[in-house]
Design an enzyme around this catalytic site. Structure first.
Site, PDB file in Angstrom:
ATOM      1  N   TYR A 151       0.848  -1.199   0.000  1.00 18.67           N
ATOM      2  CA  TYR A 151       0.000   0.000   0.000  1.00 18.67           C
ATOM      3  C   TYR A 151       0.879   1.242   0.000  1.00 18.67           C
ATOM      4  O   TYR A 151       1.786   1.366   0.821  1.00 18.67           O
ATOM      5  CB  TYR A 151      -0.917   0.006   1.228  1.00 18.67           C
ATOM      6  N   ASP A 253       9.214   2.281   1.152  1.00 19.88           N
ATOM      7  CA  ASP A 253       8.112   3.056   1.709  1.00 19.88           C
ATOM      8  C   ASP A 253       8.016   2.698   3.191  1.00 19.88           C
ATOM      9  O   ASP A 253       7.499   1.642   3.560  1.00 19.88           O
ATOM     10  CB  ASP A 253       6.813   2.730   0.968  1.00 19.88           C
ATOM     11  N   LYS A 280       3.096   9.155   8.982  1.00 20.57           N
ATOM     12  CA  LYS A 280       2.592   8.682  10.280  1.00 20.57           C
ATOM     13  C   LYS A 280       3.352   9.274  11.476  1.00 20.57           C
ATOM     14  O   LYS A 280       3.142  10.408  11.823  1.00 20.57           O
ATOM     15  CB  LYS A 280       2.622   7.148  10.327  1.00 20.57           C
TER      16      LYS A 280
END
Ligand SMILES: Cc1ncc(COP(=O)(O)O)c(C=O)c1O
Length: 448
Positions: A151, A253, A280
């Protein structure tokens, strides 16, 4: 006695139901974030403190997700609140650089092995979008290779084969690029190459075939939202060697995996990518993300150079987000990571014990302070394993936990935060025990 988790949920969350009805009149499906929606309607949270949340009906729950791993220090951490308040009183955004962004950039470059330089943006989506663009600009090549089931956010290049229907996804060792969404341009599919995770031979064959066209291989070294699946060391090593040989940029990522160590998963594995994307935790709960890496690649963004790549963004390096991020990252000393990872290990062990005691087949995937449950008896090492697990059990289990005072991801993912004490962990494990005991009879009936 069998229990219907949805009926219990509806009975105990009237405030969320009423808000959702109002919301549905002004937002499609009554939500502004698909990932927090679940049937029959999502929870509406009023406040959070430490590892606890309170919904609009005043019900307290343990937050076992922390805004999908972002809230590593829990909610309303005093140092983060103070940093935000201090900065808010000094102004929240200027059309100018600010001193805090330099501090956060320096901290990240010091900690994360691949970062010679970094740029801020506002979401993981933007970070992967800019990293991919940078890779195309640096190499002059059009295509991006990515992992099936990984993702990378919601821009066009990211929304390919994150959760394809197995009937349309091709063979496991040669996945077909499938759009996740209507509206994905055909040229994106033509320029996206999909790789299987943790199958180095198959990935190498595909990369060699596409070699001269590939600008980058992007992957999460530990797949996060797609099921907490760590890459094998061999897989990452092979990708590192191969991409170097073929002049392809390797992008890690680490939007989620940065929480496993001060220098992220790349430090844990001892494998350094060319570019890294982050998000995040680095924003301390505010919308901050970043991408960075090799100096010779990042310098394409230098506005002093002719033909530089522009990276606009009204909120890039926003001082409020920088202050929250700096306060959070400063709290995260190596000891804090170690302690949190130890708790993560313990939770994974306890979960495995509970499910074994009920003889319910499950895979507890874990990495550092994250875990995911997959209702299957086969080890889950890639997307095909995730897709093969029992989704109905996952949903029942999720709603059951909500009814018993725990919020996890509807897809069975969880993440710990530093304020979690032994009694919080025990509360979580007791809730899991109760939910599995309640739901097992139905699960057995369904599979009979
Ligand atoms: C690995 C990874 N990359 C990118 C993103 C996108 O980040 P954002 O939701 O901030 O756009 C996410 C979000 O969960 C993610 O897990």
């Amino acid at each position: 006695m069998t229990v219907d988790p949805e009926a219990t949920y509806r009975k105990t969350t009237p405030g969320s139901r009423a808000l959702h009805e109002r919301a549905a009149a002004v937002m499609p499906g009554g939500t502004t974030r698909t990932t927090t929606y679940f049937d029959p309607y999502p929870l509406f949270i009023e406040r959070g403190e430490g590892c606890l949340l309170w919904d609009v009906d005043g019900t307290q729950r343990i937050d076992m997700l922390g805004n999908y791993t972002a809230m590593i220090l829990g909610h309303a951490h005093p140092k983060v609140v103070e940093a935000i308040q201090r900065q808010a009183a000094r102004g929240t955004g200027f059309a100018a650089a600010n001193p805090v962004e330099v501090q956060l950039a320096a901290l990240l470059c010091e900690r994360v092995p691949s970062l010679a330089a970094v740029r801020f943006c506002n979401s993981g989506t933007e970070a992967t979008m800019f990293a991919m663009r940078l890779a195309r600009a640096f190499t002059g090549r059009p295509k991006i290779a990515r992992i099936e089931g990984g993702y990378h956010g919601t821009h066009d290049y990211a929304e390919v084969s994150t959760h394809p229907a197995l009937s349309e996804a091709g063979p496991p060792e040669a996945p077909i690029a499938r759009p996740d969404s209507k509206g994905t341009p055909a040229w994106v599919l033509e320029n996206t190459v999909v790789l299987p995770f943790n199958n180095a031979d198959a990935a190498e064959a595909i990369i060699r075939r596409e070699g001269t066209e590939l600008a980058a291989v992007i992957l999460e070294p530990i797949i996060g939202a797609g099921g907490v699946i760590p890459a094998s060391v061999d897989f990452l090593r092979r990708l590192r060697t191969l991409t170097t040989e073929l002049g392809i940029l390797l992008i890690f990522d680490e939007v989620i995996s940065l929480r496993v160590a001060p220098g992220g998963a790349q430090q844990m594995y001892g494998i350094t990518p060319d570019l890294t994307t982050m998000g995040k935790i680095i924003g301390g709960g505010l919308p901050v993300a970043a991408f960075g890496g090799r100096g010779d690649v990042m310098e394409l963004l230098d506005p002093r150079r002719d033909g530089n790549i522009a990276q606009g963004g009204t909120y890039n390096g926003n001082p409020l987000g920088m202050a929250a991020g700096l306060a959070t990252m400063t709290e995260l000393t190596p000891d804090v990571y170690d302690d949190l990872n130890r708790k993560g290990e313990r939770v994974a062990e306890l979960l495995a014990e509970v499910f074994a005691s009920h003889k319910v087949p499950v895979q507890v995937n874990s990495a550092g302070s994250m875990f995911a449950l997959h209702f299957t008896d086969r080890p889950v090492v890639d997307y095909r394993g995730v897709a093969g697990a029992n989704k109905k059990r996952t949903r029942d289990f999720f709603l059951g936990l909500v009814n018993h005072g725990v919020l996890m991801a509807p897809r069975g993912m969880g993440a710990l935060s530093t304020p979690m004490a032994e009694h919080d962990i025990q509360h979580f494990i007791d809730a899991v025990d109760t939910v599995v005991a309640e739901e097992r009879p139905r699960w057995e009936e369904d599979s009979a």
